[in-house]
Design a protein around this motif. Structure first.
Motif, short mmCIF file in Angstrom:
data_model
loop_
_atom_site.label_atom_id
_atom_site.label_comp_id
_atom_site.label_asym_id
_atom_site.label_seq_id
_atom_site.Cartn_x
_atom_site.Cartn_y
_atom_site.Cartn_z
N GLN A 37 -15.41 -5.49 -8.72
CA GLN A 37 -15.18 -6.84 -9.20
C GLN A 37 -16.17 -7.11 -10.33
N ARG A 40 -16.14 -11.53 -14.42
CA ARG A 40 -15.10 -12.55 -14.54
C ARG A 40 -14.38 -12.77 -13.22
N GLY A 41 -14.67 -11.91 -12.26
CA GLY A 41 -14.03 -12.05 -10.95
C GLY A 41 -12.82 -11.17 -10.76
N SER A 42 -12.47 -10.38 -11.76
CA SER A 42 -11.30 -9.51 -11.65
C SER A 42 -11.59 -8.33 -10.72
N LEU A 43 -10.67 -8.08 -9.81
CA LEU A 43 -10.79 -6.94 -8.89
C LEU A 43 -10.00 -5.77 -9.47
N ARG B 9 -5.69 -20.94 -13.74
CA ARG B 9 -6.92 -20.17 -13.53
C ARG B 9 -7.97 -21.04 -12.85
N GLN B 37 -11.12 -15.87 -1.53
CA GLN B 37 -12.49 -15.37 -1.62
C GLN B 37 -13.49 -16.51 -1.71
N LEU B 91 -6.58 -15.33 -4.59
CA LEU B 91 -6.19 -14.12 -5.30
C LEU B 91 -4.81 -13.67 -4.82
N PHE B 105 -4.57 -6.68 -8.29
CA PHE B 105 -4.90 -8.09 -8.14
C PHE B 105 -4.77 -8.83 -9.46
N GLY B 106 -4.40 -10.11 -9.35
CA GLY B 106 -4.52 -11.01 -10.48
C GLY B 106 -5.96 -11.47 -10.64
N GLU B 107 -6.20 -12.29 -11.65
CA GLU B 107 -7.57 -12.74 -11.91
C GLU B 107 -7.98 -13.93 -11.04
#
Lengths: 111, 114
Positions: A37, A40-43, B9, B37, B91, B105-107
């Motif tokens: 991760q 930016r929080g993107s996994l 977002r 999360q 998410l 996964f998306g952002e």
């Protein structure tokens, strides 16, 4: 979740060094996936394993094919861009299909 | 391949209001998952769909939360009467099949309930 125990919770290492992250499972798992991760929080998916090992550049992951109770992620020759939080996630054997995540390892690579 | 797309977002909503989050999975993916999360709880599974059908919602809070997948190109997560404890990053993820393939996964949608 309780089924996935990830260690260490945090890790600092210098550029060029190697390290390993580990996930222990309290039950047998069908498959495991490792993610990073970013800030930016993107996994981002790093590896999907149903058994054995996989390697991608400086990263290598292994999933214990016999007991199916642990997985490891090795970082070789760490670089600054390897910093981030790493998660392992696994699917139990049986009917479940959703990934259960570990609590993550925050990795900081120092110059 | 645009990846999994989530909107909005960011969303700030007042306590008691409704919040709806949208997810567009990767085209051709048959499994769609929702996770939440937070710093305290980490990544928690909420629910998932296979070929638009709800398969497992064991992670969904019993009240106020609902998820739907009206067509193969989008899923929604609705939270009624939002509470401060609902604040989290939600998410969405998709995969070709539900357990034998990589999950993308998306952002995420960051929900803040004030």
């Amino acid at each position: 979740g309780d089924q996935v125990e990830q260690s260490p919770s945090a890790l600092s290492l210098h550029e060029g060094t190697d390290s390993a992250l580990r996930c222990n499972f309290t039950t047998t798992m069908r498959s495991v996936q490792w993610f990073r991760q970013n800030s930016r929080g993107s996994l981002i998916s790093l590896f999907y394993l149903a058994s054995g090992t996989k390697e991608n550049g400086r990263l290598k992951s292994a999933f214990d094919s016999k007991e199916r109770r642990y997985s490891t992620l090795h970082i070789r020759d760490a670089q600054l861009e390897d910093s981030g939080t790493y998660f392992c996630a696994a699917v139990p054997t049986g009917f479940a299909s959703a990934l259960t995540f570990g609590s993550g390892t925050k990795v900081i690579v120092l110059p | 391949n645009a990846g999994v797309i989530q909107t909005p977002r960011h969303k700030v909503t007042g306590k008691g209001q409704e919040a709806t989050l949208w997810c567009e999975p990767i085209s051709g993916h048959s499994a769609v998952f929702w996770y939440r999360q937070t710093i305290v709880q980490g990544l928690e599974f909420l629910t998932y769909f296979r070929n638009q059908a709800p398969i497992d919602d064991s992670g969904m809070p019993k009240e106020r939360f609902s998820a739907q997948m009206p067509n193969q190109s989008h899923s929604t997560l609705k939270i009624q009467s939002t509470q401060p404890q609902d604040s989290a990053v939600y998410l969405c993820a998709s995969s070709l099949a539900d357990s034998g393939n990589t999950l993308y996964f998306g952002e995420g949608s960051r929900l803040i309930v004030v």
